[in-house]
Design a protein around this motif. Structure first.
Motif, PDB file in Angstrom:
ATOM      1  N   VAL A  47      84.499 -54.300 -15.679  1.00 56.89           N
ATOM      2  CA  VAL A  47      84.212 -55.742 -16.456  1.00 56.89           C
ATOM      3  C   VAL A  47      85.352 -56.649 -16.311  1.00 56.89           C
ATOM      4  O   VAL A  47      86.175 -56.517 -16.747  1.00 56.89           O
ATOM      5  CB  VAL A  47      83.765 -55.370 -17.920  1.00 56.89           C
ATOM      6  CG1 VAL A  47      83.096 -56.632 -18.410  1.00 56.89           C
ATOM      7  CG2 VAL A  47      82.551 -54.279 -17.769  1.00 56.89           C
ATOM      8  N   LEU A  48      85.098 -57.655 -15.552  1.00 56.44           N
ATOM      9  CA  LEU A  48      86.096 -58.572 -15.352  1.00 56.44           C
ATOM     10  C   LEU A  48      86.141 -59.787 -16.253  1.00 56.44           C
ATOM     11  O   LEU A  48      85.321 -60.345 -16.730  1.00 56.44           O
ATOM     12  CB  LEU A  48      86.011 -59.181 -13.918  1.00 56.44           C
ATOM     13  CG  LEU A  48      87.117 -59.368 -13.146  1.00 56.44           C
ATOM     14  CD1 LEU A  48      87.872 -58.417 -12.898  1.00 56.44           C
ATOM     15  CD2 LEU A  48      86.840 -60.075 -11.753  1.00 56.44           C
ATOM     16  N   CYS A  49      87.194 -59.741 -16.916  1.00 60.19           N
ATOM     17  CA  CYS A  49      87.376 -60.694 -17.936  1.00 60.19           C
ATOM     18  C   CYS A  49      88.646 -61.832 -17.614  1.00 60.19           C
ATOM     19  O   CYS A  49      89.769 -61.647 -16.925  1.00 60.19           O
ATOM     20  CB  CYS A  49      88.144 -60.087 -19.309  1.00 60.19           C
ATOM     21  SG  CYS A  49      87.142 -58.762 -20.093  1.00 60.19           S
ATOM     22  N   ARG A  50      88.004 -63.134 -17.524  1.00 59.65           N
ATOM     23  CA  ARG A  50      88.979 -64.117 -16.789  1.00 59.65           C
ATOM     24  C   ARG A  50      90.487 -64.331 -17.624  1.00 59.65           C
ATOM     25  O   ARG A  50      90.348 -64.520 -18.598  1.00 59.65           O
ATOM     26  CB  ARG A  50      88.094 -65.515 -17.053  1.00 59.65           C
ATOM     27  CG  ARG A  50      88.797 -66.688 -16.039  1.00 59.65           C
ATOM     28  CD  ARG A  50      87.631 -67.800 -16.064  1.00 59.65           C
ATOM     29  NE  ARG A  50      88.173 -69.089 -15.516  1.00 59.65           N
ATOM     30  CZ  ARG A  50      87.705 -70.168 -15.356  1.00 59.65           C
ATOM     31  NH1 ARG A  50      86.652 -70.273 -15.913  1.00 59.65           N
ATOM     32  NH2 ARG A  50      88.114 -71.194 -14.604  1.00 59.65           N
ATOM     33  N   GLY A  51      91.289 -64.080 -16.614  1.00 61.26           N
ATOM     34  CA  GLY A  51      92.525 -64.384 -17.066  1.00 61.26           C
ATOM     35  C   GLY A  51      93.236 -63.339 -17.745  1.00 61.26           C
ATOM     36  O   GLY A  51      94.178 -63.157 -18.226  1.00 61.26           O
ATOM     37  N   VAL A  52      92.363 -61.839 -17.716  1.00 57.90           N
ATOM     38  CA  VAL A  52      93.060 -60.835 -18.150  1.00 57.90           C
ATOM     39  C   VAL A  52      93.109 -59.683 -17.330  1.00 57.90           C
ATOM     40  O   VAL A  52      94.372 -59.010 -16.859  1.00 57.90           O
ATOM     41  CB  VAL A  52      92.218 -60.303 -19.398  1.00 57.90           C
ATOM     42  CG1 VAL A  52      92.458 -59.003 -19.869  1.00 57.90           C
ATOM     43  CG2 VAL A  52      91.792 -61.330 -20.554  1.00 57.90           C
ATOM     44  N   ASN A  53      91.887 -59.297 -16.620  1.00 58.45           N
ATOM     45  CA  ASN A  53      92.056 -58.015 -15.720  1.00 58.45           C
ATOM     46  C   ASN A  53      91.788 -58.511 -14.102  1.00 58.45           C
ATOM     47  O   ASN A  53      91.254 -57.704 -13.412  1.00 58.45           O
ATOM     48  CB  ASN A  53      91.341 -57.069 -16.077  1.00 58.45           C
ATOM     49  CG  ASN A  53      89.968 -57.116 -16.508  1.00 58.45           C
ATOM     50  OD1 ASN A  53      89.524 -58.377 -16.489  1.00 58.45           O
ATOM     51  ND2 ASN A  53      89.244 -56.179 -16.102  1.00 58.45           N
ATOM     52  N   ASP A  54      91.580 -60.004 -14.071  1.00 59.09           N
ATOM     53  CA  ASP A  54      91.433 -60.363 -12.700  1.00 59.09           C
ATOM     54  C   ASP A  54      92.502 -60.734 -11.882  1.00 59.09           C
ATOM     55  O   ASP A  54      93.729 -60.369 -12.387  1.00 59.09           O
ATOM     56  CB  ASP A  54      90.241 -61.472 -12.721  1.00 59.09           C
ATOM     57  CG  ASP A  54      90.820 -62.814 -13.619  1.00 59.09           C
ATOM     58  OD1 ASP A  54      91.931 -62.738 -14.125  1.00 59.09           O
ATOM     59  OD2 ASP A  54      90.092 -63.611 -13.856  1.00 59.09           O
ATOM     60  N   GLY A  55      92.354 -61.438 -10.801  1.00 57.67           N
ATOM     61  CA  GLY A  55      93.605 -61.745  -9.999  1.00 57.67           C
ATOM     62  C   GLY A  55      94.374 -60.605  -9.449  1.00 57.67           C
ATOM     63  O   GLY A  55      93.884 -59.740  -9.239  1.00 57.67           O
ATOM     64  N   PRO A  56      95.837 -60.741  -9.913  1.00 55.45           N
ATOM     65  CA  PRO A  56      96.768 -59.896  -9.373  1.00 55.45           C
ATOM     66  C   PRO A  56      96.203 -58.254  -9.994  1.00 55.45           C
ATOM     67  O   PRO A  56      96.533 -57.177  -9.530  1.00 55.45           O
ATOM     68  CB  PRO A  56      97.911 -60.195  -9.702  1.00 55.45           C
ATOM     69  CG  PRO A  56      97.720 -61.755  -9.906  1.00 55.45           C
ATOM     70  CD  PRO A  56      96.358 -61.915 -10.337  1.00 55.45           C
ATOM     71  N   GLU A  57      95.978 -58.426 -11.305  1.00 50.35           N
ATOM     72  CA  GLU A  57      95.543 -56.958 -11.872  1.00 50.35           C
ATOM     73  C   GLU A  57      94.195 -56.516 -11.135  1.00 50.35           C
ATOM     74  O   GLU A  57      94.224 -55.062 -11.111  1.00 50.35           O
ATOM     75  CB  GLU A  57      95.080 -57.480 -13.401  1.00 50.35           C
ATOM     76  CG  GLU A  57      96.417 -57.587 -14.187  1.00 50.35           C
ATOM     77  CD  GLU A  57      97.368 -56.471 -14.439  1.00 50.35           C
ATOM     78  OE1 GLU A  57      96.831 -55.397 -13.872  1.00 50.35           O
ATOM     79  OE2 GLU A  57      98.556 -57.022 -14.808  1.00 50.35           O
ATOM     80  N   LEU A  58      93.392 -57.197 -10.520  1.00 45.69           N
ATOM     81  CA  LEU A  58      92.189 -56.468  -9.983  1.00 45.69           C
ATOM     82  C   LEU A  58      92.687 -55.971  -8.501  1.00 45.69           C
ATOM     83  O   LEU A  58      92.287 -54.977  -8.294  1.00 45.69           O
ATOM     84  CB  LEU A  58      91.109 -57.668  -9.681  1.00 45.69           C
ATOM     85  CG  LEU A  58      89.925 -57.212  -8.886  1.00 45.69           C
ATOM     86  CD1 LEU A  58      89.168 -55.944  -9.622  1.00 45.69           C
ATOM     87  CD2 LEU A  58      88.772 -58.503  -8.735  1.00 45.69           C
ATOM     88  N   ASP A  59      93.578 -56.611  -8.020  1.00 49.79           N
ATOM     89  CA  ASP A  59      94.143 -56.248  -6.715  1.00 49.79           C
ATOM     90  C   ASP A  59      94.856 -54.838  -7.171  1.00 49.79           C
ATOM     91  O   ASP A  59      94.729 -53.978  -6.341  1.00 49.79           O
ATOM     92  CB  ASP A  59      95.370 -57.178  -6.239  1.00 49.79           C
ATOM     93  CG  ASP A  59      94.392 -58.272  -5.451  1.00 49.79           C
ATOM     94  OD1 ASP A  59      93.376 -58.112  -4.921  1.00 49.79           O
ATOM     95  OD2 ASP A  59      94.954 -59.356  -5.389  1.00 49.79           O
ATOM     96  N   ARG A  60      95.692 -54.508  -8.186  1.00 51.74           N
ATOM     97  CA  ARG A  60      96.123 -53.373  -8.425  1.00 51.74           C
ATOM     98  C   ARG A  60      95.270 -52.456  -8.910  1.00 51.74           C
ATOM     99  O   ARG A  60      95.482 -51.351  -8.281  1.00 51.74           O
ATOM    100  CB  ARG A  60      97.046 -53.821  -9.820  1.00 51.74           C
ATOM    101  CG  ARG A  60      97.626 -52.438 -10.345  1.00 51.74           C
ATOM    102  CD  ARG A  60      98.461 -52.742 -11.604  1.00 51.74           C
ATOM    103  NE  ARG A  60      98.996 -51.586 -12.042  1.00 51.74           N
ATOM    104  CZ  ARG A  60      99.928 -51.266 -12.767  1.00 51.74           C
ATOM    105  NH1 ARG A  60     100.640 -52.322 -13.398  1.00 51.74           N
ATOM    106  NH2 ARG A  60     100.263 -50.150 -13.504  1.00 51.74           N
ATOM    107  N   THR A  61      94.140 -52.759  -9.593  1.00 53.99           N
ATOM    108  CA  THR A  61      92.932 -51.770  -9.847  1.00 53.99           C
ATOM    109  C   THR A  61      92.353 -51.275  -8.484  1.00 53.99           C
ATOM    110  O   THR A  61      92.201 -49.970  -8.269  1.00 53.99           O
ATOM    111  CB  THR A  61      92.081 -52.254 -10.610  1.00 53.99           C
ATOM    112  OG1 THR A  61      92.741 -52.688 -11.981  1.00 53.99           O
ATOM    113  CG2 THR A  61      90.978 -51.428 -11.023  1.00 53.99           C
ATOM    114  N   LEU A  62      92.128 -52.147  -7.723  1.00 53.16           N
ATOM    115  CA  LEU A  62      91.362 -51.660  -6.288  1.00 53.16           C
ATOM    116  C   LEU A  62      92.254 -50.766  -5.546  1.00 53.16           C
ATOM    117  O   LEU A  62      91.872 -49.861  -4.933  1.00 53.16           O
ATOM    118  CB  LEU A  62      90.884 -52.738  -5.868  1.00 53.16           C
ATOM    119  CG  LEU A  62      89.649 -53.467  -6.445  1.00 53.16           C
ATOM    120  CD1 LEU A  62      89.209 -54.675  -5.820  1.00 53.16           C
ATOM    121  CD2 LEU A  62      88.323 -52.391  -6.574  1.00 53.16           C
TER     122      LEU A  62
END
Length: 292
Positions: A47-62
């Motif tokens: 569940v993507l929260c803008r400015g929280v776990n998106d951007g570089p954090e999403l790359d890290r997660t995937l």
């Protein structure tokens, strides 16, 4: 046990503990690795929260989740739903067209990576991202075996495919009938296009499609499944509902004809002065409800 469905959100231990407000939540990735090591298939959701776990954090997660292949079957990325009842909670900013396009572009790169590595996209975007951005929803084949359709991933492609196939199997004929459909604002254009196809194929058929704003939860909630009976009733009181009003079964509590706000389908029918009909979330069922 397979498949196990896991809400990941992030593999960053500190951030996951913060997001879930649980100091023990940081070892989620280690537990997933343990499951994968023991042959358990995993479906994950972010569940993507803008400015929280998106951007570089999403790359890290995937990137971290890619280590779980081949036991990682699928990952869905869905936008966080924000209602008007968020007073006193962590301040979150809803996604808009521009930010949705950024997420789509980012995930598409990972899809290419996974296709090369595992011959599958593995990660899929919820339909909301495409509808929000104005981009075309991918075709039916994009979703492979539709592993996360219950999370709103591929529902539009499936509906359009089923509807198109069903209409091609029908004999062209005149149908003297006026019917209406109420849906969320997000999917309005999709439903309106299907209604237009039906009108063109069956002369005499008239279909009104009404986008309903979600006043109960707040207008930032635009999906059909979270509409309430009172919002439908209030916004249709000055509209022509035709001979029947068609409503997706996703609007109702499971196995009932009761909306989320306790309004009953029969009561809604009485209030709008026409029969309201519950229709299965299936393109073929929708077509049959229009022409029967």
């Amino acid at each position: 046990m397979s498949p196990v469905n896991i809400s990941i959100h992030t593999t960053n231990p500190e951030l996951r503990a913060q997001m879930l407000n649980n100091r023990f939540a940081g070892d989620g990735l280690n537990k997933m690795k343990y499951l994968a090591k023991n042959g358990i298939t995993i479906n994950a959701q972010i569940v993507l929260c803008r400015g929280v776990n998106d951007g570089p954090e999403l790359d890290r997660t995937l990137r971290d989740l890619s280590e779980l292949i081949p036991q990682l079957h699928s990952v869905s990325v869905v936008p966080v739903g924000l209602t008007r009842f968020r007073k006193g909670l962590y301040e979150l900013k809803p996604y808009d067209r521009e930010s949705a396009i950024e997420v789509i572009s980012q995930v598409e790169k990972w899809q290419e990576h996974f296709i090369e590595k595992a011959h599958s996209r593995i990660v899929y975007l919820a339909d909301e991202w495409y509808l929000m951005s104005g981009r075309c929803v991918p075709g039916y084949e994009h979703y492979e075996d539709f592993p996360q359709i219950e999370n709103g991933v591929g529902m539009v492609a499936s509906l359009v495919r089923e509807f198109t196939k069903a209409i091609a199997e029908e004999k062209k004929r005149s149908i003297n009938k006026t019917v209406s459909i109420a849906c969320g604002t997000l999917v309005y254009n999709v439903i309106a296009e299907l209604a237009k196809k039906a009108e063109e194929y069956f002369p005499g058929l008239r279909v009104y499609v009404y986008p309903i704003k979600n006043c109960f939860f707040g207008e930032t909630v635009s999906v059909t499944g979270l509409l309430t009976g009172r919002d439908i009733r209030e916004q249709l009181k000055d509209k022509d509902p035709g001979e029947e009003l068609l409503l997706s079964e996703s609007l109702f509590r499971a196995g009932t004809e009761v909306f989320l706000d306790d309004v009953d389908l029969k009561d809604l029918s009485a209030d709008i002065g026409t029969k309201a009909v519950k229709v299965k979330c299936n393109g073929s069922e929708l077509l049959q409800a229009l022409i029967r």
